[in-house]
Design a protein around this motif. Sequence first.
Motif, PDB file in Angstrom:
ATOM      1  N   PRO A 247       0.889  -1.119  -0.090  1.00 30.35           N
ATOM      2  CA  PRO A 247       0.083   0.040  -0.062  1.00 30.35           C
ATOM      3  C   PRO A 247       0.940   1.371   0.058  1.00 30.35           C
ATOM      4  O   PRO A 247       1.784   1.319   0.684  1.00 30.35           O
ATOM      5  CB  PRO A 247      -0.561  -0.052   1.211  1.00 30.35           C
ATOM      6  N   THR A 248       0.624   2.259  -0.955  1.00 27.24           N
ATOM      7  CA  THR A 248       1.387   3.465  -0.772  1.00 27.24           C
ATOM      8  C   THR A 248       0.690   4.770  -0.428  1.00 27.24           C
ATOM      9  O   THR A 248       1.308   5.886  -0.628  1.00 27.24           O
ATOM     10  CB  THR A 248       2.294   3.463  -2.444  1.00 27.24           C
ATOM     11  N   ASN A 249      -0.658   4.739  -0.501  1.00 23.33           N
ATOM     12  CA  ASN A 249      -1.190   5.827   0.117  1.00 23.33           C
ATOM     13  C   ASN A 249      -1.880   5.743   1.312  1.00 23.33           C
ATOM     14  O   ASN A 249      -1.804   4.630   2.068  1.00 23.33           O
ATOM     15  CB  ASN A 249      -2.429   6.427  -1.014  1.00 23.33           C
ATOM     16  N   ASN A 250      -2.305   6.703   1.952  1.00 27.89           N
ATOM     17  CA  ASN A 250      -2.791   6.858   3.402  1.00 27.89           C
ATOM     18  C   ASN A 250      -4.052   5.632   3.496  1.00 27.89           C
ATOM     19  O   ASN A 250      -3.842   5.084   4.441  1.00 27.89           O
ATOM     20  CB  ASN A 250      -3.476   8.372   3.745  1.00 27.89           C
ATOM     21  N   VAL A 251      -4.920   5.923   2.621  1.00 28.93           N
ATOM     22  CA  VAL A 251      -5.993   4.726   2.632  1.00 28.93           C
ATOM     23  C   VAL A 251      -5.667   3.268   2.719  1.00 28.93           C
ATOM     24  O   VAL A 251      -6.067   2.447   3.215  1.00 28.93           O
ATOM     25  CB  VAL A 251      -7.087   4.993   1.691  1.00 28.93           C
ATOM     26  N   GLY A 252      -4.580   3.085   1.571  1.00 24.13           N
ATOM     27  CA  GLY A 252      -4.245   1.743   1.475  1.00 24.13           C
ATOM     28  C   GLY A 252      -4.686   1.033   0.440  1.00 24.13           C
ATOM     29  O   GLY A 252      -4.654  -0.383   0.483  1.00 24.13           O
ATOM     30  N   ARG A 269      -7.516 -12.298  -2.654  1.00 28.44           N
ATOM     31  CA  ARG A 269      -7.868 -12.681  -1.430  1.00 28.44           C
ATOM     32  C   ARG A 269      -7.676 -11.742  -0.336  1.00 28.44           C
ATOM     33  O   ARG A 269      -6.629 -11.228  -0.244  1.00 28.44           O
ATOM     34  CB  ARG A 269      -7.428 -14.182  -1.020  1.00 28.44           C
ATOM     35  N   ASN A 270      -8.924 -11.394   0.249  1.00 34.97           N
ATOM     36  CA  ASN A 270      -8.691 -10.434   1.622  1.00 34.97           C
ATOM     37  C   ASN A 270      -9.287 -11.230   2.695  1.00 34.97           C
ATOM     38  O   ASN A 270     -10.259 -11.525   2.761  1.00 34.97           O
ATOM     39  CB  ASN A 270      -9.646  -9.358   1.373  1.00 34.97           C
ATOM     40  N   ARG A 271      -8.214 -11.430   3.703  1.00 35.69           N
ATOM     41  CA  ARG A 271      -8.597 -12.105   4.871  1.00 35.69           C
ATOM     42  C   ARG A 271      -8.898 -13.530   4.432  1.00 35.69           C
ATOM     43  O   ARG A 271      -9.667 -14.253   5.191  1.00 35.69           O
ATOM     44  CB  ARG A 271      -9.600 -11.571   5.672  1.00 35.69           C
ATOM     45  N   GLY A 272      -8.455 -14.283   3.222  1.00 34.93           N
ATOM     46  CA  GLY A 272      -8.615 -15.486   2.716  1.00 34.93           C
ATOM     47  C   GLY A 272      -9.924 -15.473   1.996  1.00 34.93           C
ATOM     48  O   GLY A 272      -9.954 -16.428   1.177  1.00 34.93           O
ATOM     49  N   ALA A 273     -10.734 -14.418   1.947  1.00 35.64           N
ATOM     50  CA  ALA A 273     -11.954 -14.554   1.215  1.00 35.64           C
ATOM     51  C   ALA A 273     -11.780 -14.389  -0.290  1.00 35.64           C
ATOM     52  O   ALA A 273     -11.002 -13.197  -0.565  1.00 35.64           O
ATOM     53  CB  ALA A 273     -12.826 -13.403   1.679  1.00 35.64           C
ATOM     54  N   PRO A 274     -12.227 -14.933  -1.300  1.00 36.56           N
ATOM     55  CA  PRO A 274     -11.765 -14.648  -2.815  1.00 36.56           C
ATOM     56  C   PRO A 274     -12.256 -13.187  -3.037  1.00 36.56           C
ATOM     57  O   PRO A 274     -13.340 -12.981  -2.639  1.00 36.56           O
ATOM     58  CB  PRO A 274     -12.681 -15.663  -3.582  1.00 36.56           C
ATOM     59  N   PHE A 314     -11.027  -1.538  -0.603  1.00 39.43           N
ATOM     60  CA  PHE A 314     -10.770  -1.334   0.877  1.00 39.43           C
ATOM     61  C   PHE A 314      -9.301  -1.279   1.137  1.00 39.43           C
ATOM     62  O   PHE A 314      -8.377  -1.215   0.392  1.00 39.43           O
ATOM     63  CB  PHE A 314     -11.011  -2.991   1.600  1.00 39.43           C
ATOM     64  N   GLY A 315      -8.995  -0.563   2.057  1.00 42.33           N
ATOM     65  CA  GLY A 315      -7.875  -0.257   2.581  1.00 42.33           C
ATOM     66  C   GLY A 315      -7.067  -1.112   3.493  1.00 42.33           C
ATOM     67  O   GLY A 315      -7.069  -2.264   3.461  1.00 42.33           O
ATOM     68  N   SER A 316      -5.638  -0.906   3.551  1.00 40.66           N
ATOM     69  CA  SER A 316      -4.795  -1.734   4.263  1.00 40.66           C
ATOM     70  C   SER A 316      -5.027  -1.971   5.668  1.00 40.66           C
ATOM     71  O   SER A 316      -4.799  -3.035   6.322  1.00 40.66           O
ATOM     72  CB  SER A 316      -3.326  -0.842   4.335  1.00 40.66           C
ATOM     73  N   GLN A 317      -6.368  -1.448   6.458  1.00 41.97           N
ATOM     74  CA  GLN A 317      -6.967  -1.798   7.461  1.00 41.97           C
ATOM     75  C   GLN A 317      -7.865  -2.955   7.429  1.00 41.97           C
ATOM     76  O   GLN A 317      -8.448  -3.385   8.356  1.00 41.97           O
ATOM     77  CB  GLN A 317      -7.107  -0.592   8.370  1.00 41.97           C
ATOM     78  N   GLY A 318      -8.257  -3.133   6.239  1.00 38.78           N
ATOM     79  CA  GLY A 318      -9.258  -4.089   5.981  1.00 38.78           C
ATOM     80  C   GLY A 318      -8.942  -5.626   6.004  1.00 38.78           C
ATOM     81  O   GLY A 318      -9.757  -6.448   5.903  1.00 38.78           O
TER      82      GLY A 318
END
Length: 607
Positions: A247-252, A269-274, A314-318
């Motif tokens: 991630p390169t911006n604030n939101v991610g 995948r995000n948190r393993g979800a496709p 979604f951002g890097s916190q997602g």
Amino acid sequence: MIHLVEIGCYVNATSASTHTVGTGLKGFVLTSGPQATVWMTLRVEATDGSGAWMEGLVAWADATGFALSVKTTGGIGTHAGWKLAAGTLRFSNEEYDTATAPGPYEPIITPEGYAQGSVSLHGDGKSFGAADVEKGLIKIINAGLRDHLRRYAYFGRLARELIVSDAGADYSTATVVRTGTVEQPVVSKEDVLFRWRGKLSDLDSRWQSSTYPGTGAGGMSTVGGEGLKDQPRPRLRGYRPQIEPVPTNNVGDLRQISDRRIHGVADGRNRGAPITVGTKCNTLQVLKDSTPASGSFNWYDGSDGDGAWCKTTFGSQGGVFTLAAWEGATPAARTLAQVWRRILIEDCGYTDSDISGADVSALDTACPWEAGVWAGTSERTKKDVLDELCGGVAGYHDDDLSVWRIVFDGAAASETVLTFRELVGSDEDAPFGHVPYVDLELVASNDDTRGLPVCGVDIQFAPRDRKLDAGDLAGDSTSATDPVGGADIRAQITSESLTATWPTTVDGKDAAVIALWGERRLPVKTALRYRSDALALAQRLFAVHSVPRDRFTLTSFLNEETLVARPGACVIAQSSRYGLSVGKALRVNGRQLEGQSMKLDLMEIAL
């Protein structure tokens, strides 16, 4: 036999003498910098930016100036200022000054001062890896007349060691012992010690060529936040699963996949979800301006030279976002050999002529397997990534002739280049291609680093070699592959690698080998993509390493005949000892040079 050494340098002195570009003897008065050296090849370049130059042998020199016998030129005109640029110094251990040579060689090499260094391809006795190359050394006598040599710039210049049969030998018959890149010399009152290194040492620089400036990360910034300042940008070669784009911006939500062009993405995948692969954007700006559909991500391949990126909803916190990506338009462009070649050319600055095309073709035929390497913001050297790419499958090295070679483990024996035999009398009746050795010793076979048989081979490879169904992660009691909540699939999602084992018994062991030699396994980590390829490699390595192989050390003289016994070559050892009366084919696994002798590490070729 006479040793010749050619060492490149940069003199970095200047002269205000006026000369017209042309051949013949021309005198120069020095205005600054160190003096030239008699009989060196020297290029002088005009300081007015015209590009004019003259090159030849320095016929006379002292601290005030020199005379240059110009042989070749570039440009035209008369110029009033010159700089002393590229030079070549020549040394030898005996007198050598034939008309065919590029210049006289000064016979001032000390008796112990040349041909030192070693190469090893198969150091652990089990599987190929990157070669290990010791730095070469050349020591010349310093009679007090060459103190100015320390003022020349040598770093990065070419050095070559050659041998000729005698003082009258034509220079065209000179055989190259090795080449290298020069380091700075160490000067004392008695001698000047030059050091140079093989090409492997040149791979110690960082693989990722650019870093994040870290000057801001708002909006769709590609420069990274303060936390990324001076960290390397990611880079991809070949195929890699489970890449975590940076991630390169604030939101991610804007993430970099590689600082070079890629050819495809899959399996987000995000948190393993496709997460579905969305739109492929044709520019980075279009990607920045795009809005991915829910449950998808958009991407850009970096075809404009600004790197490959993706954008999520979604951002890097997602959560942890991963994807598979590949560089190389077709599977044939993503084989281990092709990726190795591409890294050397596109990332390390070499050309096709620096790489053995025959080796690349042979490896593609024997191991047509997809592989790849990726590095994120953790700094990796070029050698690191090539070791990771080739580890367990092939060994790569510089062949001493400035050509990159790559050899796969278990390769069939090549044609033998030489037969080493016992010295019998004067040995004048030895057949052509037979040379005497000084010493031959069998390495103890009960040394577990020297080829003791293994009962099983475990090959680690990249995960995700089969399609993941929608129900795999959460658990699907109706799925044949996921009856207990997807434990096997979750292991693929979270692990860096999976393991393929040979023999394919319940416990993956050969009971017959265990009964004779004990329980030893060979673990190999690779950058291969598929289970089927890893299993094929495991089977091959088991065939090679489940049987004992003889390993010898052999000492011989270094000369024009024995120089062909380079690492990777096949030779025959013939001796009345060790049951070798009819000879045995052995691969040169390593070579150590010292003075006028060489010591070979020889390993029996696998059937």
